[in-house]
Motif scaffolding. Structure first.
Motif: not given
Length: 652
Positions: A328, A333-334, A337
């Motif tokens: 990403h 990316y956000s 995880s």
């Protein structure tokens, strides 16, 4: 009957309590799930915004570096046209860059040390010119003057500015360096070469056809014994007549890059920088506390140093992070995880290619989601207790006693709670009327207190506004001359910049001010500054700006129609100061003069650029003998006596 009443009350209370418990349990679960989803969405969005702010911060910093180097290129081109080609130039070149026994040329000590005995008008500059370097005397001298002028103007933001050529000539301005540039000035080997270094390759036409500023990857600094100091270099090529002559550059030490407030990270999180090659740029002291990622960073740093290469990590959190960057990093990316147990936002800094990774603990976000549930649970308990109590009271009233008996008990309870019982209603009076009277009296007291508070707030607000006004004046005025200080006049200059296409920036410096201070003391020097300020202010028309920008230096910004009006204004300012002696003490006066540098705005000008030109012209006026005006290579005292010849370099 009474026993039956209590039985009904208890049954009703138990049924109501159970119903409320089930109801509020369902409500609590629903509130938790909704709050958790909202908290997760908010955490991801807030982290993305926070990370974008970091990218914007660094891009703004690199934009300032690019503008500074562009300004240096313009100044260098101008200096090449005016530095001259006569025999005196060769002599000055030998004085500034004497040849050493090893065949190299190094900068003279005075070029760095400066001081009163300095013959060059430059300080903080070091140089290394290899024996094979073909840099001309004019280029070397112009480069030294350019990095000095540019570096001094941008010292608040940049720690160094340098010029280098493809054949191993380096001239650098870095007066605050702890090593005092000893490596380049004295100790570097004669065989030192940076032609194969990345910053040199990035300047070549083959690798940089756009000729724009480029930044290197992170690497140890080139100094001897300095491999633990990491830096990135940003360089802008300089071409002359279609030929690559050299480049202007600025080095950013990693410790300076990391000296930013956002490295404290968001709540329960951290900010990490990672190079495109996978090197972790954030040392362990700035990593997340006891998070999965924080422990992994400290573990890797304990074996590989403060800046480990995470691309070679086979397993664990750092491997998961590198995989996330690979998937990403290019698009950003956000999200959450699972492997890292945290929310992660990833962005890429375009200029350097670094990745910014902001993280926040998933446990912390979940804990936030539980806060509304706790409030709902407390409210549910209170409401349940209250409703059960109300049910019991109502039931007991209908089963056990009449309303009058209940009212009497309430009146008795109120009587024991009040300190002053003289106004309690007697039996037979309406208890609700008594409560109403009490509320009326309380309302009257609240209104009185509110009126007093409003008056007090109004008074305090007025006092605060007056104090703020006074503080604002103090922050914008020079206490000695009562003129706008540097900060204020620069703000006003920025405002005027957008309002006028034609303007002149004039810098004025009191001649021999140090001698005045030495002879008459600081009170005498202060008297000179105040009187000079008064004369300058009296000579300006409405709409012009005047301020003290430091020491004995003043700045004027005035809208003008052209060179003639600018020259006339500068000459008038010089003349009004020199017209009469200045009183420094009772019965004691002395003549005072000023040197003036003038720059007129052009279509391609920037605020920094026109200020730098005015400062350079002031410097030339000082060198040309003081008590004169210098504008773009022309020196004069009165507007009718402008000398059209080009400025010559004047040796001290």
């Amino acid at each position: 009957m009474q026993g039956q009443g209590f039985s009904v009350a208890r049954r009703l209370a138990a049924s109501l309590a159970l119903t409320l418990f089930l109801l509020f349990t369902l409500i609590g679960v629903g509130v938790y799930l909704d709050a958790r989803e909202r908290a997760f969405d908010r955490a991801a969005k807030d982290l993305a915004v926070f990370n974008q702010d970091i990218v914007n911060y660094y891009e703004a910093k690199f934009a300032r570096i690019s503008a500074t180097q562009a300004s240096a290129s313009a100044i260098f081109r101008t200096r090449l046209e005016t530095v001259g080609t006569d025999g005196a130039l060769e002599s000055r070149f030998d004085e500034m860059f004497p040849r050493r026994p090893d065949g190299t040329r190094r900068s003279a000590d005075d070029l760095y040390e400066g001081g009163e005995g300095n013959l060059f008008g430059i300080s903080g500059v070091g140089a290394f010119l290899s024996e094979a370097s073909r840099i001309s005397p004019a280029q070397a001298i112009a480069a030294a003057e350019t990095v000095f002028l540019t570096g001094r103007v941008s010292a608040f933001d940049l720690s160094s500015v340098y010029f280098f050529t493809p054949d191993d000539a380096l001239i650098i301005y870095a007066p605050q360096r702890s090593d005092r540039l000893e490596y380049y000035r004295k100790t570097a080997s004669a065989s030192m070469s940076f032609a194969r270094e990345e910053f040199s390759r990035l300047s070549s036409p083959a690798e940089n056809p756009s000729r724009a500023m480029r930044c290197t990857s992170l690497r140890p600094i080139m100094h001897a014994n300095a491999s633990s100091v990491w830096t990135t270099a940003c360089v802008t090529p300089f071409d002359l007549d279609g030929r690559h002559v050299g480049s202007f550059g600025t080095s950013l030490l990693l410790d300076d890059v990391l000296d930013a407030p956002f490295f404290n990270g968001p709540n329960d999180g951290s900010v990490i920088l990672i190079s495109p090659e996978g090197r972790l740029l954030t040392p362990p002291r700035l990593s997340a506390g006891d998070s999965i990622l924080g422990r992994a960073i400290r573990s890797a740093s304990s074996t590989a140093g403060d800046y480990p290469d995470i691309s070679s990590t086979g397993t664990g959190a750092l491997h998961d992070l590198w995989s996330l960057l690979g998937d990403h990093g290019a698009r950003g990316y956000s999200g959450y995880s699972d492997e890292l147990g945290a929310f992660v936002a990833i962005e890429r800094i375009p200029t350097t290619g670094w990745y910014t990774v902001a993280t926040r603990s998933g446990k912390a976000v979940t804990a936030e989601a539980l806060h509304p549930v706790k409030r709902v649970a407390i409210a549910a308990i209170l409401c349940s207790v209250l409703m059960v109590a109300v049910c019991l009271v109502v039931t007991r009233r209908t089963v056990i006693g009449p309303l009058r008996e209940l009212a009497g008990k309430v009146r008795l309870l109120a009587g024991t709670a009040l300190a002053d019982q003289s106004d309690l209603p007697r039996r037979g009076r309406n208890e609700f009327a008594y409560v109403s009277d009490l509320v009326d009296r309380m309302a009257g007291e609240v209104a009185r207190v509110r009126s007093e508070l409003e008056q007090r707030v109004a008074r305090r607000t007025f006092e605060l506004e007056a104090a703020n006004h006074k503080l604002r004046l103090l922050s914008e005025r020079d206490m000695l001359t009562d003129l706008p200080n540097r900060r204020k006049i620069m703000d006003d200059f920025a405002a005027m910049w957008g309002a006028y296409d034609r303007m002149a920036v004039i810098l004025l410096d009191v001649d021999h001010f140090k001698s005045i201070n030495d002879r008459h003391g600081h009170p005498g020097g202060d008297a000179v500054l105040k009187q000079v300020a008064g004369r300058l202010a009296g000579a300006l028309r409405h709409g012009s700006l005047l301020g003290r920008v430091g020491g004995e230096e003043f700045m004027v910004v005035a809208p003008v129609r052209g060179y003639e009006e600018a020259d006339a204004l500068a000459a008038r300012l010089r003349a009004v100061v020199a017209a009469d002696p200045v009183t420094v003490a009772a019965g004691e006066s002395l003549p005072v003069t000023i040197s003036v540098g003038v720059a007129l705005r052009s279509a391609a000008d920037t605020q920094d650029g026109i200020y730098a030109r005015a400062d350079a012209n002031l410097y030339q006026a000082k060198k040309a003998g003081r008590d004169i005006v210098c504008r773009e290579g022309r020196i004069f005292k009165t507007a009718g006596a402008v000398q059209a010849q080009r400025m010559r370099i004047v040796k001290s």
